[in-house]
Design a protein around this motif. Structure first.
Motif, short mmCIF file in Angstrom:
data_model
loop_
_atom_site.label_atom_id
_atom_site.label_comp_id
_atom_site.label_asym_id
_atom_site.label_seq_id
_atom_site.Cartn_x
_atom_site.Cartn_y
_atom_site.Cartn_z
N LEU A 7 21.65 20.56 24.35
CA LEU A 7 21.59 20.30 22.98
C LEU A 7 21.72 18.87 22.72
CD1 LEU A 7 23.08 23.54 21.74
CD2 LEU A 7 20.57 22.73 21.30
N ILE A 15 15.94 16.57 14.27
CA ILE A 15 16.44 17.60 13.62
C ILE A 15 16.10 17.89 12.04
CG2 ILE A 15 18.55 18.90 12.98
CD1 ILE A 15 17.86 18.89 16.21
N PHE A 82 17.78 26.83 15.87
CA PHE A 82 18.52 26.55 14.97
C PHE A 82 19.65 27.77 14.88
CE2 PHE A 82 15.51 23.62 12.97
CZ PHE A 82 16.11 22.67 12.70
N TRP A 89 25.38 33.52 10.05
CA TRP A 89 26.28 32.40 9.74
C TRP A 89 26.87 32.89 8.44
CZ3 TRP A 89 27.08 28.44 13.15
CH2 TRP A 89 26.07 28.30 14.21
N PHE A 114 22.15 32.65 6.56
CA PHE A 114 23.22 32.36 6.24
C PHE A 114 23.62 33.31 4.82
CE2 PHE A 114 21.33 28.52 7.54
CZ PHE A 114 22.07 28.04 8.58
N LEU A 179 30.15 21.28 5.14
CA LEU A 179 29.05 20.74 4.31
C LEU A 179 29.56 20.38 3.05
CD1 LEU A 179 25.83 20.36 4.47
CD2 LEU A 179 25.45 22.64 3.46
N PRO A 193 31.62 19.38 13.10
CA PRO A 193 30.62 18.69 12.68
C PRO A 193 30.74 18.64 11.17
CG PRO A 193 29.52 20.43 13.95
CD PRO A 193 30.98 20.58 14.15
N LEU A 195 28.66 17.46 7.43
CA LEU A 195 27.35 16.93 6.81
C LEU A 195 27.52 16.68 5.53
CD1 LEU A 195 24.77 16.70 8.62
CD2 LEU A 195 23.77 18.58 7.48
N GLN B 201 17.82 22.96 3.96
CA GLN B 201 17.73 22.46 5.25
C GLN B 201 19.00 21.70 5.78
OE1 GLN B 201 13.49 21.00 5.05
NE2 GLN B 201 14.28 19.02 6.10
N GLU B 202 19.86 21.43 4.98
CA GLU B 202 21.07 21.05 5.37
C GLU B 202 21.96 21.94 6.01
OE1 GLU B 202 21.67 17.72 5.03
OE2 GLU B 202 19.56 17.66 3.94
N PHE B 203 21.70 23.24 5.63
CA PHE B 203 22.51 24.25 6.35
C PHE B 203 21.92 24.48 7.69
CE2 PHE B 203 23.86 25.45 2.08
CZ PHE B 203 25.11 25.83 2.08
N LEU B 204 20.65 24.47 7.72
CA LEU B 204 19.98 24.63 8.97
C LEU B 204 20.33 23.68 10.09
CD1 LEU B 204 16.28 25.49 8.09
CD2 LEU B 204 18.00 27.02 9.46
N LYS B 205 20.35 22.35 9.46
CA LYS B 205 20.78 21.10 10.39
C LYS B 205 22.32 21.33 10.71
CE LYS B 205 19.60 17.08 8.13
NZ LYS B 205 19.18 16.52 7.06
N LEU B 206 23.21 21.72 9.92
CA LEU B 206 24.47 21.93 10.29
C LEU B 206 24.63 23.11 11.39
CD1 LEU B 206 27.67 21.18 9.78
CD2 LEU B 206 27.49 22.97 7.91
N SER B 207 23.87 24.10 11.14
CA SER B 207 24.18 25.17 12.23
C SER B 207 23.69 24.60 13.70
CB SER B 207 23.53 26.19 11.90
OG SER B 207 21.86 26.01 11.80
N PHE B 208 22.61 23.75 13.61
CA PHE B 208 22.34 23.03 15.05
C PHE B 208 23.37 22.23 15.54
CE2 PHE B 208 20.73 19.80 17.49
CZ PHE B 208 20.09 20.42 18.44
N TYR B 209 24.15 21.31 14.71
CA TYR B 209 25.19 20.54 14.97
C TYR B 209 26.37 21.39 15.47
CZ TYR B 209 22.47 16.94 12.97
OH TYR B 209 21.46 16.09 12.38
N ILE B 210 26.58 22.60 14.96
CA ILE B 210 27.84 23.32 15.19
C ILE B 210 27.43 23.82 16.71
CG2 ILE B 210 28.98 25.49 14.88
CD1 ILE B 210 28.53 25.10 11.83
N GLN B 211 26.28 24.40 16.85
CA GLN B 211 26.09 24.84 18.29
C GLN B 211 26.13 23.83 19.27
OE1 GLN B 211 22.44 27.49 18.59
NE2 GLN B 211 22.17 26.43 16.53
N ARG B 212 25.60 22.51 18.99
CA ARG B 212 25.81 21.57 19.81
C ARG B 212 27.19 21.13 20.30
NH1 ARG B 212 22.24 16.18 18.96
NH2 ARG B 212 23.40 15.75 17.20
N ALA B 213 27.92 20.92 19.08
CA ALA B 213 29.39 20.76 19.57
C ALA B 213 30.13 21.63 20.25
CB ALA B 213 30.17 20.35 17.92
N GLU B 214 29.66 22.93 19.99
CA GLU B 214 30.44 24.00 20.76
C GLU B 214 29.91 24.05 22.06
OE1 GLU B 214 30.05 27.22 17.95
OE2 GLU B 214 31.45 26.73 16.76
#
Lengths: 231, 231
Positions: A7, A15, A82, A89, A114, A179, A193, A195, B201-214
């Motif tokens: 990732l 993204i 995603f 979520w 979500f 967010l 994170p 955003l 889309q912002e929610f989707l992006k955030l969920s990706f970043y959360i997964q990456r961070a974790e």
DNA sequence: CCATGTGAAAACTTTCACAGCG
DNA sequence: CGCTGTGAAAGTTTTCACATGG
């Protein structure tokens, strides 16, 4: 079925485009389209065909050479990227003003896995009420509720002046991502994170693009005038 | 006082950051700060000091060497870049649902020289009413009203399925730019700038970043575990 | 001495070109 | 034959390093 990807080292731009591809794939699935090429996906999203292929190749090989991509298959893969399917979520909203209410009412978000489970506000008139079945709690209850419900995402929809406090409380409650819709930059631990979406900034950007587009049109016109004049 | 700049060849990223700088400058002005360095502006906005200087240098030389930038002076310059003072940007909203209402009610936008003058909807119950003093017209009246009032910006806050129709009507009415909040990509003449903001889309992006961070956190933890194990 | 402004280097992103495969 | 997947080239953005000037 392997969706193996580190990732890391994936650009924000990629993204953003992946999210756009997902939106298009969902639309195409509803339309009943079963196969599409990178070129078609590109023209629907405004990217180039090479970019679509490059973006997807970061995550795996999802296409068939000579044919293209299977719409449903690719949609499933992108959803997995995603985090769809992995979990539902759970989200909460801090600030039940017009924006917070609009975010809860627009069910857009449910579609992608979500789900709002709680809202928070400081206004005593709002506390104890419900917005679209979502209970509104006092801000003081945030930590308890977020921990109890294991809320993953905190949405900040309060005025700029309260945004940082909201972020701090959310982090203390163990939120996994934020967010932020307040026009205020937010700094929290590197591990959470954040955003930010600043709606007024979008207006500013648009006004710049309008000026630039109109300037270009004038320049072009001037060139045409000069050309016809020198005839 | 010269703010001469070719509006071309300026990247989207630069424009986004410029909008962020403007927000910070306004905040600093309110705070009573009179001077700031590129480093300070950088730390407030999340950019690097070099980037701040590079961004500003595209538009002109606004600083004093050895001192920094005058907050009020720089704010005025950046406002001018975004077209403040040149005109009051008249806006209209298409779609008076919860998002459209929220956009009108959040007065954020007024601060930057934008002003809603009309709203449009197809719901007969809404037509003829007012939202925050802004009259709600029938969609059929859009062309007439937009032309008469010389509305510059059209904000689309309708469902995805109606977004393209809304955009087409706005263009026919002679709108100068579109801000699209519907989850649907919009294609109009090259000459009309369109900016799309897709909240889901912002929610989707955030969920990706959360997964990456974790994932990163787990990787780090695994490394610590391995290290202590080999001791 | 300080912080800006700016060429040049490094890093990153997009496009190109084509090998590979159904 | 067509379209994917992918190294390599071209183009763009960011960072660096330092000359410049208050």
């Amino acid at each position: 079925m392997e969706t193996k990807y580190g990732l890391e080292d994936i650009s924000q731009a990629t993204i953003s485009r992946m999210a756009t591809y997902l939106r298009c794939l969902t639309y195409l699935e509803q339309q009943g389209t079963s196969i599409l090429s990178s070129r078609e996906l590109a023209s629907l999203t405004g990217a180039s065909a090479e970019q679509v292929r490059q973006d997807l190749s970061v995550f795996g090989r999802f296409g068939k050479r000579g044919t293209g991509y299977d719409v449903v298959g690719l949609k499933t893969e992108v959803e997995a990227i995603f985090g769809r399917g992995v979990e539902q979520w759970k989200c909460c909203i801090v600030g039940v003003g017009s924006l917070g209410t609009a975010l809860i009412e627009s069910r857009m978000v449910q579609k992608w896995g979500f789900k709002y489970v709680a809202a928070f506000d400081t206004d005593p008139h709002k506390i104890g009420t419900r917005v679209e079945r979502i209970p509104v709690y006092s801000l003081d209850e945030l930590k308890t509720v977020v921990r109890r419900e294991r809320v993953a995402i905190g949405v900040i929809a309060v005025p700029a002046s309260s945004a940082r406090t909201a972020a701090r409380i959310l982090c203390e409650a163990g939120i996994r991502g934020i967010l932020n819709f307040a026009p205020q930059s937010i700094k929290v631990s590197e591990k959470i994170p954040v955003l930010s979406v600043d709606l007024s900034q979008e207006f500013l950007k648009l006004s710049f693009y309008i000026q630039r587009a109109e300037q270009r049109a004038r320049d072009e016109q001037a060139q045409i005038d000069t050309a016809s004049h020198s005839e």
